[in-house]
Design a protein around this motif. Structure first.
Motif, PDB file in Angstrom:
ATOM      1  N   ALA A   1       0.832  -1.205   0.000  1.00 13.20           N
ATOM      2  CA  ALA A   1       0.000   0.000   0.000  1.00 13.20           C
ATOM      3  C   ALA A   1       0.865   1.253   0.000  1.00 13.20           C
ATOM      4  CB  ALA A   1      -0.921  -0.018   1.217  1.00 13.20           C
ATOM      5  N   ALA A   2       1.948   1.233   0.757  1.00 12.19           N
ATOM      6  CA  ALA A   2       2.845   2.389   0.793  1.00 12.19           C
ATOM      7  C   ALA A   2       3.493   2.618  -0.568  1.00 12.19           C
ATOM      8  CB  ALA A   2       3.911   2.178   1.866  1.00 12.19           C
ATOM      9  N   ARG A   3       3.814   1.554  -1.277  1.00 13.69           N
ATOM     10  CA  ARG A   3       4.411   1.672  -2.609  1.00 13.69           C
ATOM     11  C   ARG A   3       3.434   2.364  -3.571  1.00 13.69           C
ATOM     12  NH1 ARG A   3       5.499  -3.239  -3.059  1.00 13.69           N
ATOM     13  NH2 ARG A   3       3.777  -3.870  -4.373  1.00 13.69           N
ATOM     14  N   LEU A   4       2.146   2.003  -3.481  1.00 17.74           N
ATOM     15  CA  LEU A   4       1.149   2.633  -4.350  1.00 17.74           C
ATOM     16  C   LEU A   4       0.983   4.117  -4.014  1.00 17.74           C
ATOM     17  CD1 LEU A   4      -1.645  -0.099  -4.431  1.00 17.74           C
ATOM     18  CD2 LEU A   4      -0.070   0.518  -6.271  1.00 17.74           C
TER      19      LEU A   4
ATOM     20  N   ALA B   1      -6.020   4.590  -3.694  1.00 19.24           N
ATOM     21  CA  ALA B   1      -7.253   4.616  -2.904  1.00 19.24           C
ATOM     22  C   ALA B   1      -7.918   3.242  -2.823  1.00 19.24           C
ATOM     23  CB  ALA B   1      -8.228   5.630  -3.496  1.00 19.24           C
ATOM     24  N   GLN B   2      -7.929   2.504  -3.924  1.00 18.94           N
ATOM     25  CA  GLN B   2      -8.661   1.240  -3.967  1.00 18.94           C
ATOM     26  C   GLN B   2      -7.795   0.037  -3.596  1.00 18.94           C
ATOM     27  OE1 GLN B   2     -10.017   1.252  -7.984  1.00 18.94           O
ATOM     28  NE2 GLN B   2     -11.589   2.797  -7.632  1.00 18.94           N
ATOM     29  N   LYS B   3      -6.652  -0.062  -4.196  1.00 27.49           N
ATOM     30  CA  LYS B   3      -5.836  -1.262  -4.017  1.00 27.49           C
ATOM     31  C   LYS B   3      -5.102  -1.305  -2.685  1.00 27.49           C
ATOM     32  CE  LYS B   3      -5.137  -2.073  -8.937  1.00 27.49           C
ATOM     33  NZ  LYS B   3      -4.160  -2.158 -10.029  1.00 27.49           N
ATOM     34  N   SER B   4      -4.924  -0.161  -2.048  1.00 32.39           N
ATOM     35  CA  SER B   4      -4.226  -0.147  -0.758  1.00 32.39           C
ATOM     36  C   SER B   4      -4.959  -0.998   0.266  1.00 32.39           C
ATOM     37  CB  SER B   4      -4.081   1.281  -0.246  1.00 32.39           C
ATOM     38  OG  SER B   4      -3.174   1.991  -1.041  1.00 32.39           O
ATOM     39  N   ARG B   5      -6.251  -0.809   0.357  1.00 26.11           N
ATOM     40  CA  ARG B   5      -7.048  -1.589   1.325  1.00 26.11           C
ATOM     41  C   ARG B   5      -7.014  -3.069   0.982  1.00 26.11           C
ATOM     42  NH1 ARG B   5     -10.886   3.221   1.462  1.00 26.11           N
ATOM     43  NH2 ARG B   5     -11.218   2.691  -0.691  1.00 26.11           N
ATOM     44  N   VAL B   6      -7.068  -3.368  -0.299  1.00 22.37           N
ATOM     45  CA  VAL B   6      -7.035  -4.766  -0.729  1.00 22.37           C
ATOM     46  C   VAL B   6      -5.697  -5.405  -0.372  1.00 22.37           C
ATOM     47  CG1 VAL B   6      -7.090  -6.284  -2.748  1.00 22.37           C
ATOM     48  CG2 VAL B   6      -8.731  -4.417  -2.562  1.00 22.37           C
TER      49      VAL B   6
END
Length: 173
Positions: free
Chosen positions: A35-38, A151-156
């Motif tokens: 998530a941090a990378r994104l 926004a979307q993939k971090s949670r995933v």
């Protein structure tokens, strides 16, 4: 004998529990790292957009040299890293190129950035302004995609990391 076995059993239970907690924590950390990378990508592309705007303004109103533009825009990570390059004064475009290669990780982002940097200083003022305007337009969809991914993939990614850690700890128990 019965007491010593129960102590050994409780030590094994503690060890297994600690191992399970560490597996869950490592899965969670892996998800957080993704998530941090994104989020870092989105921040870097926003920084690049800001740098493009600053370069466009510097060229339009002050006809600054590339080295001058970089020195004036120390708020940009790209400019700060380029200015620290040992060959900055002799080759500011090369220093900017190396800064982009060091900061950006996505191949498409690197390609876009290198195309922008390689076109700096190779035409007159109007050509430079058009070059920057082109790359600002090319950058915008990438920036929007990076923001949406963050926004979307971090949670995933965090959920997958946590799930993977829990699953692995259950399988090993």
């Amino acid at each position: 004998y019965e007491i010593s076995c129960s102590l050994v059993g409780s030590e094994m239970c503690i060890r297994d529990s600690l191992g399970a907690v560490l597996l869950v924590a490592s899965g969670l950390l892996a998800g957080l790292a993704g998530a941090a990378r994104l989020k870092r990508r989105a921040r870097l592309l926003l920084d690049l957009k800001t740098m493009l705007q600053a370069f466009q303004t510097g060229i339009r109103y002050a006809a600054e040299s590339l080295a001058g533009l970089v020195l004036e825009n120390q708020a940009s990570r790209f400019c700060r890293l380029a200015e620290r390059d040992s060959q900055f004064l002799s080759d500011p475009a090369g220093a900017l190129e190396r800064a982009g290669r060091a900061l950006l990780q996505e191949p498409g982002d690197v390609e876009l950035y290198l195309g922008f940097v390689r076109g700096l200083g190779v035409s007159d003022t109007q050509g430079q302004l058009e070059h920057i305007a082109l790359y600002r337009a090319l950058l915008e969809p990438r920036l929007e995609q990076a923001r949406a991914d963050a926004a979307q993939k971090s949670r995933v990614l965090v959920a997958l990391g946590l799930f993977g850690g829990i699953t692995l700890s259950l399988l090993l128990l």
